[in-house]
Design a protein around this motif. Structure first.
Motif, PDB file in Angstrom:
ATOM      1  N   LEU A 178      20.618 -35.852  -7.977  1.00  0.00           N
ATOM      2  CA  LEU A 178      20.103 -37.221  -7.903  1.00  0.00           C
ATOM      3  C   LEU A 178      19.411 -37.634  -9.198  1.00  0.00           C
ATOM      4  CD1 LEU A 178      18.720 -37.297  -4.240  1.00  0.00           C
ATOM      5  CD2 LEU A 178      20.736 -38.455  -5.130  1.00  0.00           C
ATOM      6  N   ALA A 179      18.665 -36.705  -9.807  1.00  0.00           N
ATOM      7  CA  ALA A 179      17.989 -37.012 -11.077  1.00  0.00           C
ATOM      8  C   ALA A 179      19.019 -37.289 -12.175  1.00  0.00           C
ATOM      9  CB  ALA A 179      17.087 -35.845 -11.481  1.00  0.00           C
ATOM     10  N   PHE A 180      20.105 -36.515 -12.193  1.00  0.00           N
ATOM     11  CA  PHE A 180      21.155 -36.720 -13.191  1.00  0.00           C
ATOM     12  C   PHE A 180      21.789 -38.099 -13.033  1.00  0.00           C
ATOM     13  CE2 PHE A 180      25.690 -36.433 -14.337  1.00  0.00           C
ATOM     14  CZ  PHE A 180      25.560 -36.138 -15.690  1.00  0.00           C
ATOM     15  N   LEU A 181      22.093 -38.476 -11.793  1.00  0.00           N
ATOM     16  CA  LEU A 181      22.676 -39.794 -11.533  1.00  0.00           C
ATOM     17  C   LEU A 181      21.700 -40.906 -11.932  1.00  0.00           C
ATOM     18  CD1 LEU A 181      24.338 -39.138  -8.052  1.00  0.00           C
ATOM     19  CD2 LEU A 181      25.487 -39.358 -10.262  1.00  0.00           C
ATOM     20  N   PHE A 182      20.433 -40.699 -11.641  1.00  0.00           N
ATOM     21  CA  PHE A 182      19.404 -41.677 -11.973  1.00  0.00           C
ATOM     22  C   PHE A 182      19.309 -41.848 -13.493  1.00  0.00           C
ATOM     23  CE2 PHE A 182      14.914 -43.100 -12.369  1.00  0.00           C
ATOM     24  CZ  PHE A 182      14.971 -44.186 -11.514  1.00  0.00           C
ATOM     25  N   PHE A 183      19.409 -40.741 -14.237  1.00  0.00           N
ATOM     26  CA  PHE A 183      19.344 -40.781 -15.701  1.00  0.00           C
ATOM     27  C   PHE A 183      20.575 -41.477 -16.281  1.00  0.00           C
ATOM     28  CE2 PHE A 183      20.024 -39.141 -19.964  1.00  0.00           C
ATOM     29  CZ  PHE A 183      18.748 -39.126 -20.504  1.00  0.00           C
ATOM     30  N   VAL A 184      21.751 -41.127 -15.779  1.00  0.00           N
ATOM     31  CA  VAL A 184      23.001 -41.673 -16.320  1.00  0.00           C
ATOM     32  C   VAL A 184      23.104 -43.175 -16.074  1.00  0.00           C
ATOM     33  CG1 VAL A 184      25.519 -41.654 -16.062  1.00  0.00           C
ATOM     34  CG2 VAL A 184      24.250 -39.496 -16.162  1.00  0.00           C
ATOM     35  N   PHE A 185      22.691 -43.602 -14.870  1.00  0.00           N
ATOM     36  CA  PHE A 185      22.835 -45.022 -14.504  1.00  0.00           C
ATOM     37  C   PHE A 185      21.530 -45.808 -14.673  1.00  0.00           C
ATOM     38  CE2 PHE A 185      26.218 -42.870 -12.116  1.00  0.00           C
ATOM     39  CZ  PHE A 185      27.308 -43.623 -12.524  1.00  0.00           C
ATOM     40  N   ALA A 186      20.634 -45.295 -15.523  1.00  0.00           N
ATOM     41  CA  ALA A 186      19.347 -45.967 -15.733  1.00  0.00           C
ATOM     42  C   ALA A 186      19.523 -47.391 -16.260  1.00  0.00           C
ATOM     43  CB  ALA A 186      18.486 -45.145 -16.699  1.00  0.00           C
ATOM     44  N   GLU A 187      20.487 -47.582 -17.161  1.00  0.00           N
ATOM     45  CA  GLU A 187      20.702 -48.914 -17.733  1.00  0.00           C
ATOM     46  C   GLU A 187      21.168 -49.906 -16.663  1.00  0.00           C
ATOM     47  OE1 GLU A 187      23.164 -51.073 -21.396  1.00  0.00           O
ATOM     48  OE2 GLU A 187      23.205 -48.891 -21.158  1.00  0.00           O
ATOM     49  N   GLN A 188      22.103 -49.472 -15.824  1.00  0.00           N
ATOM     50  CA  GLN A 188      22.598 -50.341 -14.761  1.00  0.00           C
ATOM     51  C   GLN A 188      21.497 -50.652 -13.743  1.00  0.00           C
ATOM     52  OE1 GLN A 188      24.141 -47.735 -16.001  1.00  0.00           O
ATOM     53  NE2 GLN A 188      26.159 -48.448 -16.678  1.00  0.00           N
ATOM     54  N   ILE A 189      20.669 -49.638 -13.454  1.00  0.00           N
ATOM     55  CA  ILE A 189      19.562 -49.835 -12.509  1.00  0.00           C
ATOM     56  C   ILE A 189      18.557 -50.834 -13.080  1.00  0.00           C
ATOM     57  CG2 ILE A 189      17.604 -48.722 -11.373  1.00  0.00           C
ATOM     58  CD1 ILE A 189      19.321 -46.148 -11.269  1.00  0.00           C
ATOM     59  N   SER A 190      18.252 -50.724 -14.388  1.00  0.00           N
ATOM     60  CA  SER A 190      17.294 -51.653 -15.008  1.00  0.00           C
ATOM     61  C   SER A 190      17.813 -53.082 -14.983  1.00  0.00           C
ATOM     62  CB  SER A 190      16.999 -51.210 -16.446  1.00  0.00           C
ATOM     63  OG  SER A 190      18.144 -51.354 -17.263  1.00  0.00           O
ATOM     64  N   ILE A 191      19.124 -53.251 -15.160  1.00  0.00           N
ATOM     65  CA  ILE A 191      19.727 -54.595 -15.086  1.00  0.00           C
ATOM     66  C   ILE A 191      19.647 -55.114 -13.659  1.00  0.00           C
ATOM     67  CG2 ILE A 191      21.887 -55.892 -15.308  1.00  0.00           C
ATOM     68  CD1 ILE A 191      22.609 -53.960 -17.610  1.00  0.00           C
ATOM     69  N   PHE A 192      19.884 -54.206 -12.703  1.00  0.00           N
ATOM     70  CA  PHE A 192      19.790 -54.588 -11.292  1.00  0.00           C
ATOM     71  C   PHE A 192      18.372 -55.014 -10.936  1.00  0.00           C
ATOM     72  CE2 PHE A 192      19.623 -53.523  -6.694  1.00  0.00           C
ATOM     73  CZ  PHE A 192      20.647 -54.362  -6.268  1.00  0.00           C
ATOM     74  N   PHE A 193      17.385 -54.383 -11.577  1.00  0.00           N
ATOM     75  CA  PHE A 193      15.978 -54.737 -11.378  1.00  0.00           C
ATOM     76  C   PHE A 193      15.584 -56.018 -12.119  1.00  0.00           C
ATOM     77  CE2 PHE A 193      14.464 -50.111 -10.523  1.00  0.00           C
ATOM     78  CZ  PHE A 193      14.717 -50.286  -9.175  1.00  0.00           C
TER      79      PHE A 193
END
Length: 429
Positions: free
Chosen positions: A108-123
């Motif tokens: 889960l941490a790896f996925l969170f790190f890899v998709f951090a940019e997409q998550i920040s845009i979603f936020f």
């Protein structure tokens, strides 16, 4: 006078009372220092940036809960059982639980790190991508910490856990003051990472000392069937915790989409006080779960716990409501309209605390799916009603969220009570 002295000696000699005292003492000091640091962070960062910090922190907590795969609870249950009848397998049990947690948390941490940019845009906050990537490491350490505490609770070393909680609070307080001042939002996140890492090290030292007691015993490995049984027991717990995390995370996203980070900041502040008021139920959960898994007369214990949990939350809620004006002033002028959100949100703690007692009982008697179904109803209803009101009304989003949460937490308590009564009736038959 003699009766009072006699009662005092009985309480002092009670393992449950002693363990509860140390769990509460460690929580009170540790959580108290964490709360003080969060007040400083809120005043220093302001409502909007603190809303970003709260969103990141809550996301991390939710992911960490999911990554333990329910072993925060079930580790306690199985350690208690293995210590009673299978202590030659205790080292293997601890190893299996730690490996499962480590695998899930790293993925889960790896996925969170890899998709951090997409998550920040979603936020709607692309500037926090660096903060999210730093935070991915907290997912692993927080998950490991939660599982370690579950294991140590099975060993009933609550005094040692309390000392670790106090150390955690001190480090959070000092590091947050220094690093937030120097690095802002990233500093506050790094302070959390440092604090959780230290707590893991301290927990590991205690755990290894406990396992040394069984070094001379004949060691047996846990079989595949035993692992499947544990996973089967933990599955509904993991699902209900995952559901809780997903629903509350989505609710935060909805507030960001239809409101702003200021509303998230207000909700985050009120939620911190909810966490503080729930420190007795939350810190006693491992104590209670440990004893519920080992005592025979759980009915009497449950009745006492319901009274204790009610009083332990009602009294602090009343005091906090009376002091709400002074508390709101601590956070500065940017936290306008905090008071009604704070009062309503902390009032929910009474029903949340009592609900936890019944959920522990249902889990211990092997009915975790009933708890899961109840939480599906509650959390899904909260999300759907909040989404409807966010879209079609102009009320303050944080206020809507806490009012709806209070309403469905009352219903949730009623459902769990009915489940408990039905199971009790079936056992009597």
């Amino acid at each position: 006078m003699y009766k009072i002295i006699n009662i005092f000696h009985k309480l002092k000699s009670s393992h449950l009372v002693n363990d509860s005292f140390w769990a509460l003492a460690g929580s009170a000091l540790g959580k108290g220092l964490s709360l003080l640091s969060s007040i400083y962070i809120a005043r220093f960062l302001g409502k909007e940036i603190f809303g970003e910090y709260g969103t990141i922190k809550n996301t991390l907590v939710y992911i960490a809960i999911v990554s333990t795969f329910g072993f925060g609870y079930s580790a306690t249950k199985y350690v208690v059982e293995y210590l009673k009848s299978k202590n030659d397998r205790i080292s293997s049990l601890v190893q299996v639980v730690r490996i499962i947690t480590l695998i899930f948390s790293i993925v889960l941490a790896f996925l969170f790190f890899v998709f951090a940019e997409q998550i920040s845009i979603f936020f709607d906050a692309p500037h926090i991508v660096g903060s999210l990537r730093i935070s991915s490491f907290i997912v692993v350490v927080n998950a490991i910490n939660a599982t370690q505490i579950g294991i140590l609770s099975g060993f009933k070393v609550f005094k040692k856990i309390a000392i670790n909680d106090i150390c955690f609070g001190i480090v959070v307080f000092i590091s947050s003051l220094i690093l937030t001042y120097i690095y802002g939002l990233n500093g506050a996140i790094i302070a959390l990472l440092i604090s959780y890492t230290l707590q893991i090290i301290l927990n590991e030292i205690i755990l290894r000392k406990e396992l040394l007691q069984y070094k001379g015993t004949r060691k047996l490995e846990i079989g595949r069937n035993e692992i499947k049984t544990m996973l089967k027991f933990s599955c509904p717990i993991a699902l209900q915790e995952s559901l809780y995390c997903v629903v509350h995370w989505l609710n935060t996203i909805l507030i960001i989409k239809y409101g702003n980070y200021g509303e998230v900041g207000i909700l985050s502040v009120s939620s911190q006080w909810v966490t503080l008021l729930l420190f007795i139920p939350s810190m006693l959960k491992n104590v209670i779960f440990s004893y519920m898994s080992s005592v025979d007369n759980r009915e009497l214990l449950l009745k006492k716990l319901v009274i204790i949990y009610f009083v332990a939350t009602f009294v602090p809620v009343l005091v906090l409501c009376l002091l709400s004006n002074q508390i709101c002033n601590f956070y500065g002028v940017s936290f306008t309209f905090l008071k009604p959100v704070l009062i309503i949100n902390v009032f929910s703690t009474i029903f949340i605390a009592v609900s936890e007692v019944y959920s522990y009982e249902l889990i211990v008697i092997g009915k975790p799916w009933q708890v899961f179904y109840s939480r599906i109803l509650r959390d899904s209803a909260i999300l759907l009603v909040c989404m409807f009101l966010f879209i079609y009304t102009q009320f303050q989003e944080s206020l809507i969220a806490v009012v709806i949460s209070l309403f469905f937490n009352i219903i949730y308590l009623g459902i769990l009570f009915l489940y408990y009564r039905r199971n009790q009736y079936v056992r009597e038959e």
